[in-house]
Design a protein around this motif. Structure first.
Motif, PDB file in Angstrom:
ATOM      1  N   ARG A   1       0.820  -1.214   0.000  1.00 58.94           N
ATOM      2  CA  ARG A   1       0.000   0.000   0.000  1.00 58.94           C
ATOM      3  C   ARG A   1       0.852   1.261   0.000  1.00 58.94           C
ATOM      4  O   ARG A   1       1.876   1.335   0.680  1.00 58.94           O
ATOM      5  CB  ARG A   1      -0.887   0.021   1.241  1.00 58.94           C
ATOM      6  CG  ARG A   1      -2.116  -0.827   1.091  1.00 58.94           C
ATOM      7  CD  ARG A   1      -2.963  -0.899   2.369  1.00 58.94           C
ATOM      8  NE  ARG A   1      -2.741   0.146   3.322  1.00 58.94           N
ATOM      9  CZ  ARG A   1      -2.344  -0.065   4.565  1.00 58.94           C
ATOM     10  NH1 ARG A   1      -2.108  -1.277   4.972  1.00 58.94           N
ATOM     11  NH2 ARG A   1      -2.183   0.940   5.395  1.00 58.94           N
TER      12      ARG A   1
ATOM     13  N   GLY B   1       0.382   3.958   1.408  1.00 59.00           N
ATOM     14  CA  GLY B   1       0.493   4.531   2.746  1.00 59.00           C
ATOM     15  C   GLY B   1       1.769   4.105   3.460  1.00 59.00           C
ATOM     16  O   GLY B   1       2.334   4.867   4.244  1.00 59.00           O
ATOM     17  N   GLN B   2       2.237   2.887   3.183  1.00 59.99           N
ATOM     18  CA  GLN B   2       3.465   2.416   3.821  1.00 59.99           C
ATOM     19  C   GLN B   2       4.651   3.249   3.342  1.00 59.99           C
ATOM     20  O   GLN B   2       5.497   3.668   4.140  1.00 59.99           O
ATOM     21  CB  GLN B   2       3.712   0.945   3.465  1.00 59.99           C
ATOM     22  CG  GLN B   2       2.683  -0.014   4.033  1.00 59.99           C
ATOM     23  CD  GLN B   2       2.844  -0.166   5.528  1.00 59.99           C
ATOM     24  OE1 GLN B   2       3.862  -0.619   6.014  1.00 59.99           O
ATOM     25  NE2 GLN B   2       1.838   0.232   6.268  1.00 59.99           N
TER      26      GLN B   2
ATOM     27  N   ALA C   1       4.267   6.815   4.867  1.00 62.82           N
ATOM     28  CA  ALA C   1       4.628   6.861   6.286  1.00 62.82           C
ATOM     29  C   ALA C   1       6.137   6.800   6.432  1.00 62.82           C
ATOM     30  O   ALA C   1       6.735   7.547   7.209  1.00 62.82           O
ATOM     31  CB  ALA C   1       3.983   5.694   7.032  1.00 62.82           C
TER      32      ALA C   1
ATOM     33  N   SER D   1       7.697  10.104   5.275  1.00 68.27           N
ATOM     34  CA  SER D   1       7.456  11.253   6.157  1.00 68.27           C
ATOM     35  C   SER D   1       8.203  11.124   7.480  1.00 68.27           C
ATOM     36  O   SER D   1       8.347  12.091   8.208  1.00 68.27           O
ATOM     37  CB  SER D   1       5.966  11.498   6.388  1.00 68.27           C
ATOM     38  OG  SER D   1       5.324  10.314   6.742  1.00 68.27           O
TER      39      SER D   1
ATOM     40  N   MET E   1       4.220  13.486  10.396  1.00 67.03           N
ATOM     41  CA  MET E   1       2.871  13.416   9.826  1.00 67.03           C
ATOM     42  C   MET E   1       2.095  12.241  10.385  1.00 67.03           C
ATOM     43  O   MET E   1       2.640  11.154  10.567  1.00 67.03           O
ATOM     44  CB  MET E   1       2.976  13.279   8.304  1.00 67.03           C
ATOM     45  CG  MET E   1       1.645  13.377   7.618  1.00 67.03           C
ATOM     46  SD  MET E   1       1.886  13.974   5.945  1.00 67.03           S
ATOM     47  CE  MET E   1       0.208  14.076   5.378  1.00 67.03           C
TER      48      MET E   1
ATOM     49  N   PHE F   1      -1.422  10.060   9.631  1.00 68.70           N
ATOM     50  CA  PHE F   1      -2.337   9.826   8.520  1.00 68.70           C
ATOM     51  C   PHE F   1      -3.713   9.355   8.982  1.00 68.70           C
ATOM     52  O   PHE F   1      -3.856   8.773  10.049  1.00 68.70           O
ATOM     53  CB  PHE F   1      -1.757   8.772   7.575  1.00 68.70           C
ATOM     54  CG  PHE F   1      -0.447   9.144   6.966  1.00 68.70           C
ATOM     55  CD1 PHE F   1       0.744   8.889   7.622  1.00 68.70           C
ATOM     56  CD2 PHE F   1      -0.395   9.752   5.727  1.00 68.70           C
ATOM     57  CE1 PHE F   1       1.957   9.229   7.065  1.00 68.70           C
ATOM     58  CE2 PHE F   1       0.826  10.090   5.158  1.00 68.70           C
ATOM     59  CZ  PHE F   1       2.000   9.835   5.825  1.00 68.70           C
TER      60      PHE F   1
ATOM     61  N   GLN G   1      -5.269   6.828   7.745  1.00 64.43           N
ATOM     62  CA  GLN G   1      -5.270   5.370   7.785  1.00 64.43           C
ATOM     63  C   GLN G   1      -4.154   4.805   8.650  1.00 64.43           C
ATOM     64  O   GLN G   1      -3.750   3.665   8.459  1.00 64.43           O
ATOM     65  CB  GLN G   1      -5.127   4.817   6.352  1.00 64.43           C
ATOM     66  CG  GLN G   1      -6.237   5.228   5.411  1.00 64.43           C
ATOM     67  CD  GLN G   1      -7.582   4.703   5.858  1.00 64.43           C
ATOM     68  OE1 GLN G   1      -7.664   3.684   6.533  1.00 64.43           O
ATOM     69  NE2 GLN G   1      -8.634   5.399   5.498  1.00 64.43           N
TER      70      GLN G   1
ATOM     71  N   ASN H   1      -1.315   3.885   8.856  1.00 62.10           N
ATOM     72  CA  ASN H   1      -0.101   3.462   8.144  1.00 62.10           C
ATOM     73  C   ASN H   1       0.999   2.973   9.064  1.00 62.10           C
ATOM     74  O   ASN H   1       2.170   3.252   8.875  1.00 62.10           O
ATOM     75  CB  ASN H   1       0.434   4.606   7.252  1.00 62.10           C
ATOM     76  CG  ASN H   1      -0.491   4.870   6.087  1.00 62.10           C
ATOM     77  OD1 ASN H   1      -1.215   3.984   5.662  1.00 62.10           O
ATOM     78  ND2 ASN H   1      -0.488   6.086   5.588  1.00 62.10           N
ATOM     79  N   LEU H   2       0.629   2.208  10.089  1.00 57.04           N
ATOM     80  CA  LEU H   2       1.655   1.572  10.907  1.00 57.04           C
ATOM     81  C   LEU H   2       2.262   0.435  10.100  1.00 57.04           C
ATOM     82  O   LEU H   2       1.651  -0.082   9.175  1.00 57.04           O
ATOM     83  CB  LEU H   2       1.032   1.016  12.193  1.00 57.04           C
ATOM     84  CG  LEU H   2       0.549   2.052  13.195  1.00 57.04           C
ATOM     85  CD1 LEU H   2      -0.070   1.357  14.401  1.00 57.04           C
ATOM     86  CD2 LEU H   2       1.704   2.931  13.645  1.00 57.04           C
TER      87      LEU H   2
END
Lengths: 273, 250
Positions: free
Chosen positions: A170, A172-173, A176, A179, B91, B93, B95, B97-98
């Protein structure tokens, strides 16, 4: 009264055909039928089966202990070629996948050209090309040519498997990770690849099994692997059917062992989504 | 609200524009300055560009024109600058995002070890402090999928704080939560705000805005429509569009 009996029979039937015993019996019957069909048809061939001749080609046992027969020696050569090629194929595959995903145009083009060239030509042709043309040019041995050809070939397919795994992580990974200030290298090494590898173990296993079976082609450049040894023994003894069945069985044993090992690994590193 | 110490400008955003490949103009001529210690809440209808604006601030989205300067570092093509800025801007999020393949503790440790180059013991010490701050120490050795949404988000906040950032960005941090969980996350955010962290929050939680924000920016179609304190927005919004939007969410 009638309906109670009907229900009782129905329940009994359900119990029977859901039990493991039923499944096993079905399987045994099916295998038995296939074997019976096989033996009947081969009886028509008028072939003289001499299975008792086979063991001595695998190993012999005398006062000095066990010594390897030609088939076993061939198996060892197949092993050697396979595991070195597998390792190289994974390295080439991972590198190519990373190149295809990189920001550098040159890297992407290089990877694409390699991938398309290798995927669209037969392994046999590539093997001959490397052995007869590149080999003398680079001055590499027969074994090295075989390993190079196999690694390059399987590496191309492996790279697409790696790429699929990486791309399935994903977004998002990635976000993250970036960031938090992690570099691209750290992101791949700590976040993306560990997750991707767990997902692609099944197709990677298939690729490894493909490689082991494709290694039989090196017999065409006179490397004495399992297939070549079998051909040599057949030339002397004409035990065609017995030997090919045995050799197929040996390849099967190797790949099934690999499958079990990977299955165990998958269990240990369960996929967390 | 007690008078808060607000410092100099830490973020200077000058006329930034961002369009997407399909032609959508997400952020248009956006200009603002964020002071050190200020808590800014960005509100607006969906598609107004709030998240995109936030993501431009730490380089997750590249701006087409304009300039962003964070703590004196200019966010441009230079990879080095972008990395430096990302170390100073945390940041959180929507969702979470762990990282699912790592425990909670490892999640919070990772950036400290790889980016700040701390030893395992130093990182562990800081991580446990942060987990205590967000109220979740007992879950340190659990995996993210064993935690509730609120717990995961609190871990995500701890993870971002582990880098000791100067600015924290919250991108709809409570929008994916059950109503019961929102409170625990907002409490952590409120504590952070009271401790003087510079925060920019995209949120729909007007109660939060009212309690801790210094400034509220209302965005629509990528542009700033109105700016003011939370009180201003609740009592006397000026623009028609602002009134329309607030009628819907209040």
């Amino acid at each position: 009264m009638e309906s109670v009996l009907h229900t009782k029979n129905k329940n009994l039937w359900q119990k029977i055909h859901r039990s493991p015993l039923f499944d096993i019996s079905q399987y045994i019957l099916l295998v038995g039928a296939i074997l019976w069909f096989f033996s009947n048809s081969t009886a028509e061939l008028g072939y003289n089966w001499q299975w008792y001749q086979i063991p001595k080609y695998i190993f012999t046992h005398d006062e000095t202990g066990y010594s390897a027969g030609p088939l076993w020696k061939g198996l060892m050569v197949t092993f050697r070629i396979s595991w070195i090629s597998l390792l190289l194929a994974f390295i080439i595959g991972l590198a190519t996948a990373l190149f295809r995903l990189s920001d550098s145009f040159a890297a992407r083009i290089l990877a694409r050209v390699y991938l398309e060239a290798i995927r669209n030509t037969p392994l046999l042709i590539q093997l001959f090309f490397i052995y007869f043309v590149l080999g003398p040019v680079l001055g590499i041995s027969r074994m090295a040519s075989a390993i190079l050809a196999l690694s390059l070939f399987e590496g191309a397919y492996t790279s697409e498997i790696f790429r699929a795994g990486i791309v399935s992580i994903r977004r998002g990974q990635w976000e993250a990770s970036y960031s938090l200030g992690l570099s691209t290298f750290d992101t791949y090494y700590c976040i993306v690849l560990p997750q991707a590898i767990r997902r692609i173990l099944p197709p990677l296993t298939s690729q490894a099994i493909s490689l082991i079976k494709d290694s039989a082609l090196v017999s065409t450049i006179a490397i004495y692997d399992l297939t070549m040894q079998a051909q040599a023994v057949i030339a002397e003894t004409f035990l065609t059917f017995e030997l090919w069945f045995t050799v197929a069985g040996m390849y099967l044993a190797v790949t099934v062992t690999l499958s079990f090992f990977v299955h165990w690994m998958e269990h240990r590193f369960k996929v967390v989504t | 609200m007690p008078i808060k110490e607000v410092g100099d400008s830490i973020i200077v955003v000058e006329q930034i524009n961002k369009s997407f490949a399909n032609g959508v103009k997400a952020v248009v001529d956006f200009t603002t300055q964020i002071q050190r210690g200020e808590v800014v809440v960005v509100i607006g209808p969906s598609g107004s560009g709030k998240s995109t604006f936030l993501r431009c601030l730490n380089g997750l989205e590249e701006i087409d024109s304009g300039s962003i300067v964070i703590d004196g570092i200019s966010l441009d093509e230079s990879k080095k600058n972008r990395l430096e800025i990302r170390k100073e801007v945390g940041m959180v999020f929507q969702q979470f995002n762990l990282f699912p393949h790592m425990t909670v503790l490892e999640n919070v440790n990772l950036a400290q070890r790889r980016v700040r180059k701390k030893s395992k013991e130093e990182a562990n010490a800081m991580s446990m402090d942060l987990l205590k701050k967000v109220g979740i120490t007992e879950k340190a050795d659990n995996y993210p999928n064993q935690l509730s949404g609120g717990q995961q988000q609190r871990v995500a906040i701890a993870r971002a704080l582990a880098m000791m950032p100067k600015v924290m960005l919250f991108d709809e941090a409570t929008s994916a939560q059950d109503p019961e969980m929102i409170g625990e996350v907002l409490d952590v955010m409120k504590d952070l705000a009271r401790e003087g962290m510079t925060m920019i929050c995209v949120t729909h939680e007007m109660g939060f805005a009212r309690e801790v924000s210094d400034r509220v920016i209302f965005m629509e179609n990528g542009k700033i429509v109105e700016v003011g304190t939370a009180e201003h927005f609740f009592t006397a919004p000026v623009e028609e569009r602002t009134k329309l939007f607030l009628n819907q969410i209040l």
